[in-house]
Design a protein around this motif. Structure first.
Motif, PDB file in Angstrom:
ATOM      1  N   ALA A 127       0.650  -0.763   0.030  1.00  0.00           N
ATOM      2  CA  ALA A 127       0.093  -0.029   0.138  1.00  0.00           C
ATOM      3  C   ALA A 127       1.309   1.210   0.042  1.00  0.00           C
ATOM      4  CB  ALA A 127      -0.722  -0.143   1.298  1.00  0.00           C
ATOM      5  N   LEU A 128       1.740   1.126   0.950  1.00  0.00           N
ATOM      6  CA  LEU A 128       2.630   2.337   0.758  1.00  0.00           C
ATOM      7  C   LEU A 128       3.789   2.571  -0.321  1.00  0.00           C
ATOM      8  CD1 LEU A 128       3.804   2.156   4.607  1.00  0.00           C
ATOM      9  CD2 LEU A 128       2.396   3.997   3.411  1.00  0.00           C
ATOM     10  N   ALA A 129       4.098   1.418  -0.801  1.00  0.00           N
ATOM     11  CA  ALA A 129       4.989   1.874  -1.191  1.00  0.00           C
ATOM     12  C   ALA A 129       4.503   2.239  -3.083  1.00  0.00           C
ATOM     13  CB  ALA A 129       5.583   0.260  -1.779  1.00  0.00           C
ATOM     14  N   TYR A 130       3.892   1.393  -3.346  1.00  0.00           N
ATOM     15  CA  TYR A 130       2.503   1.744  -4.381  1.00  0.00           C
ATOM     16  C   TYR A 130       2.173   3.499  -4.810  1.00  0.00           C
ATOM     17  CZ  TYR A 130       1.054   0.636  -9.405  1.00  0.00           C
ATOM     18  OH  TYR A 130       0.899   0.790 -10.729  1.00  0.00           O
ATOM     19  N   ALA A 131       1.389   4.273  -3.414  1.00  0.00           N
ATOM     20  CA  ALA A 131       0.943   5.507  -2.565  1.00  0.00           C
ATOM     21  C   ALA A 131       2.268   6.318  -3.480  1.00  0.00           C
ATOM     22  CB  ALA A 131       0.285   5.625  -1.985  1.00  0.00           C
ATOM     23  N   GLY A 132       3.535   6.143  -3.087  1.00  0.00           N
ATOM     24  CA  GLY A 132       4.777   6.481  -2.837  1.00  0.00           C
ATOM     25  C   GLY A 132       5.021   6.704  -4.135  1.00  0.00           C
ATOM     26  N   LEU A 133       4.935   5.592  -5.111  1.00  0.00           N
ATOM     27  CA  LEU A 133       5.081   5.184  -6.383  1.00  0.00           C
ATOM     28  C   LEU A 133       4.241   6.510  -7.472  1.00  0.00           C
ATOM     29  CD1 LEU A 133       6.234   4.553  -9.069  1.00  0.00           C
ATOM     30  CD2 LEU A 133       4.590   2.715  -9.330  1.00  0.00           C
ATOM     31  N   ALA A 134       2.525   6.961  -6.864  1.00  0.00           N
ATOM     32  CA  ALA A 134       1.957   7.905  -7.075  1.00  0.00           C
ATOM     33  C   ALA A 134       2.660   9.035  -6.773  1.00  0.00           C
ATOM     34  CB  ALA A 134       0.664   7.632  -6.501  1.00  0.00           C
ATOM     35  N   ILE A 135       2.490   9.571  -5.691  1.00  0.00           N
ATOM     36  CA  ILE A 135       3.752  10.474  -5.503  1.00  0.00           C
ATOM     37  C   ILE A 135       4.932  10.855  -6.174  1.00  0.00           C
ATOM     38  CG2 ILE A 135       4.260  11.774  -3.397  1.00  0.00           C
ATOM     39  CD1 ILE A 135       3.128  10.411  -1.760  1.00  0.00           C
ATOM     40  N   SER A 136       5.420  10.003  -6.815  1.00  0.00           N
ATOM     41  CA  SER A 136       6.903  10.199  -7.698  1.00  0.00           C
ATOM     42  C   SER A 136       6.743  10.970  -8.849  1.00  0.00           C
ATOM     43  CB  SER A 136       7.863   8.925  -7.545  1.00  0.00           C
ATOM     44  OG  SER A 136       7.180   7.666  -7.954  1.00  0.00           O
ATOM     45  N   LEU A 137       5.297  10.675  -9.398  1.00  0.00           N
ATOM     46  CA  LEU A 137       5.127  10.673 -10.407  1.00  0.00           C
ATOM     47  C   LEU A 137       4.112  11.715 -10.585  1.00  0.00           C
ATOM     48  CD1 LEU A 137       4.124   7.311 -11.738  1.00  0.00           C
ATOM     49  CD2 LEU A 137       6.176   7.909 -12.753  1.00  0.00           C
ATOM     50  N   GLY A 138       3.697  12.693  -9.355  1.00  0.00           N
ATOM     51  CA  GLY A 138       3.552  13.712  -9.677  1.00  0.00           C
ATOM     52  C   GLY A 138       1.681  13.646  -9.369  1.00  0.00           C
ATOM     53  N   LEU A 139       1.648  12.221  -8.788  1.00  0.00           N
ATOM     54  CA  LEU A 139       0.430  12.058  -9.192  1.00  0.00           C
ATOM     55  C   LEU A 139      -0.209  12.615  -7.047  1.00  0.00           C
ATOM     56  CD1 LEU A 139      -0.278   9.510 -11.555  1.00  0.00           C
ATOM     57  CD2 LEU A 139      -1.013  11.911 -11.535  1.00  0.00           C
ATOM     58  N   SER A 140      -2.218  11.944  -7.206  1.00  0.00           N
ATOM     59  CA  SER A 140      -1.979  11.611  -5.755  1.00  0.00           C
ATOM     60  C   SER A 140      -1.751  10.143  -5.331  1.00  0.00           C
ATOM     61  CB  SER A 140      -3.608  11.501  -5.655  1.00  0.00           C
ATOM     62  OG  SER A 140      -4.279  11.333  -4.452  1.00  0.00           O
ATOM     63  N   GLU A 141      -1.299  10.225  -4.090  1.00  0.00           N
ATOM     64  CA  GLU A 141      -1.164   9.277  -2.809  1.00  0.00           C
ATOM     65  C   GLU A 141      -2.535   8.469  -2.780  1.00  0.00           C
ATOM     66  OE1 GLU A 141      -1.349  11.838   0.360  1.00  0.00           O
ATOM     67  OE2 GLU A 141      -1.087  12.152  -1.884  1.00  0.00           O
ATOM     68  N   ILE A 142      -3.572   8.975  -2.693  1.00  0.00           N
ATOM     69  CA  ILE A 142      -5.118   8.245  -2.396  1.00  0.00           C
ATOM     70  C   ILE A 142      -5.153   7.680  -3.545  1.00  0.00           C
ATOM     71  CG2 ILE A 142      -7.297   8.834  -2.321  1.00  0.00           C
ATOM     72  CD1 ILE A 142      -6.758  10.843  -1.128  1.00  0.00           C
ATOM     73  N   LEU A 143      -4.444   7.838  -4.812  1.00  0.00           N
ATOM     74  CA  LEU A 143      -5.069   7.078  -6.227  1.00  0.00           C
ATOM     75  C   LEU A 143      -4.292   5.618  -6.244  1.00  0.00           C
ATOM     76  CD1 LEU A 143      -5.882   6.308  -8.848  1.00  0.00           C
ATOM     77  CD2 LEU A 143      -4.773   7.898  -9.970  1.00  0.00           C
ATOM     78  N   GLY A 144      -3.077   5.603  -6.075  1.00  0.00           N
ATOM     79  CA  GLY A 144      -1.853   4.779  -5.447  1.00  0.00           C
ATOM     80  C   GLY A 144      -1.995   3.639  -5.045  1.00  0.00           C
ATOM     81  N   ALA A 145      -2.610   4.167  -3.793  1.00  0.00           N
ATOM     82  CA  ALA A 145      -2.879   3.698  -2.789  1.00  0.00           C
ATOM     83  C   ALA A 145      -4.333   2.811  -3.228  1.00  0.00           C
ATOM     84  CB  ALA A 145      -3.870   4.498  -0.856  1.00  0.00           C
ATOM     85  N   PHE A 146      -5.072   3.112  -3.224  1.00  0.00           N
ATOM     86  CA  PHE A 146      -6.145   2.354  -4.154  1.00  0.00           C
ATOM     87  C   PHE A 146      -6.171   1.326  -5.178  1.00  0.00           C
ATOM     88  CE2 PHE A 146      -9.985   1.718  -7.208  1.00  0.00           C
ATOM     89  CZ  PHE A 146     -10.980   1.741  -6.093  1.00  0.00           C
ATOM     90  N   LEU A 147      -5.253   1.959  -5.611  1.00  0.00           N
ATOM     91  CA  LEU A 147      -5.151   0.677  -6.962  1.00  0.00           C
ATOM     92  C   LEU A 147      -4.040  -0.679  -6.112  1.00  0.00           C
ATOM     93  CD1 LEU A 147      -3.801   2.814  -9.567  1.00  0.00           C
ATOM     94  CD2 LEU A 147      -5.437   1.354  -9.444  1.00  0.00           C
TER      95      LEU A 147
END
Length: 395
Positions: free
Chosen positions: A223-243
């Protein structure tokens, strides 16, 4: 706050959260609102404390990770085919309507765009927490509400990125927009590929070791890693966490993984609502009062119309559609993020707007089942009265 030892500081906050949660249960009040009120009350003492923001981020990530566990890929595809008409209606009525109101009151197009973006999205975190607290996740409208929230969570990062580009002086060129959309597609495709071809094959492994103490490390870590990946792409951590939740749902062990993650989420999520309250500053006076009244009124009307009409397009009954309509007024985390990017004179306006709509939205959420029952009863009475003369005529 720097002079207080961290462990004492953390312990006092957790004990305070316990008292707030206990009070909310005792008096049947939404704990979400009480955490926000507490944050607003002490905002002058807790401004910009990184530890609180970090724990808050973990809490919101785990909330949406657990929601993602409820949406395997097959279910996601089924929902996406049905939600896009309601999603477009949501953008048009709530963002477009708020922009129009702001321009009527004399704001420039750019300022109106920022205000419209701030007023657009329903609070995903408050809505998800209220669905859980009110035990409405099994209701037919819950799937529609979550689907529309997901649509908003896809649109909101675009809006944040556009506003960031405006503030940085970048031109919103087709190339800039293309790169942004490409990042979102990359994140989604990555989740689909890893979920279908990776985690789906870990079913036996997860089933075998689900009771071992290292499995929460896997769930929270993904959960934290994919949320962090979303942030590194300039996107929302919420989107990464859900995915991330969607990916792990392909193991077929969503209930067990949710059970493992819940204790960590329950410990960290109150920090988010508290932090959100500390970002709202009410000490500089209220500006644009007439526009505030108009915007607050449209926040209610626009969301009710969107959710009711969207629910009907989604295939729900009129009664369930009314429940959905009165359950999506509250604004929250994305509004706060965009409000922080607004010009100085609009920040206090935005903060007050968020507090007002959060209060009204949570109240209407609690009243939604009763309003839906009243509406359904009146609708059936009207149908019966209309059919009565026809029955008499046939006799």
């Amino acid at each position: 706050m720097e002079t207080i030892p961290f462990l004492l500081f953390a312990g006092l906050i957790l004990c305070t959260f316990f008292l707030v949660s206990f009070t909310s249960q005792k008096f049947r009040l939404p704990s979400v609102l009480l955490y926000i009120i507490l944050g607003v009350a002490v905002s002058s003492f807790f401004h910009d404390i990184k530890a609180i923001h970090t724990v808050a981020e973990i809490g919101i990530v785990l909330l949406f990770f657990i929601l993602g566990l409820e949406f395997p890929l097959a279910r996601m595809v089924s929902i996406s085919k049905k939600i896009w008409p309601a999603g477009l209606l949501d953008v048009g009525l709530n963002m477009g309507g708020a922009m129009l109101i702001a321009m009527v009151f004399g704001l420039s197009f750019i300022s109106a765009f920022i205000i419209g973006s701030m007023a657009y999205a329903t609070s995903s975190s408050i809505s998800a927490k209220m669905l859980e607290e009110k035990k409405r996740l099994a209701n037919p409208e819950a799937e529609f509400i979550l689907a529309l929230l997901i649509f908003e969570d896809l649109v909101a990062p675009l809006l944040v990125s556009f506003i960031a580009g405006i503030n940085a002086g970048e031109s919103l060129s087709p190339a800039f927009m293309g790169i942004l959309v490409s990042k979102i597609l990359l994140l989604i495709i990555g989740a689909i590929v890893m979920g279908h071809y990776g985690f789906a094959r870990l079913n036996q492994f997860v089933s075998k070791y689900i009771q071992h103490d290292f499995m929460p490390l896997l769930a929270v870590g993904v959960a934290l890693a994919y949320a962090g990946l979303a942030i590194s792409l300039g996107l929302s951590e919420i989107l990464g966490a859900f995915l991330a939740g969607v990916m792990l749902s392909e193991t077929g062990r969503s209930p067990e993984l949710e059970h493992l993650t819940l204790p960590v989420r329950d410990l960290t999520l109150p920090f988010f609502f508290f932090w959100f309250g500390t970002t709202i500053y009410l000490g500089e006076g209220i500006s644009y009062v007439p526009m505030m009244v108009a915007m607050a009124a449209w926040a209610i009307v626009g969301k009710i119309l969107t959710a009711f009409a969207g629910s009907r397009m989604f295939g729900l009954s009129p009664k369930a559609s009314v429940r959905a309509g009165f359950s999506m007024v509250q604004r929250g985390e994305f509004s706060a993020i965009i409000a922080s990017m607004a010009p100085a004179q609009l920040r206090v306006f935005s903060g007050i707007y968020i507090v007002i709509t959060a209060f009204i939205g949570v109240y209407l959420f609690g009243r939604a089942p009763a309003i839906a029952r009243w509406y359904d009863r009146r609708r059936k009475e009207k149908q019966a009265s209309l059919s009565a003369p026809k029955d008499e005529a046939t006799e």
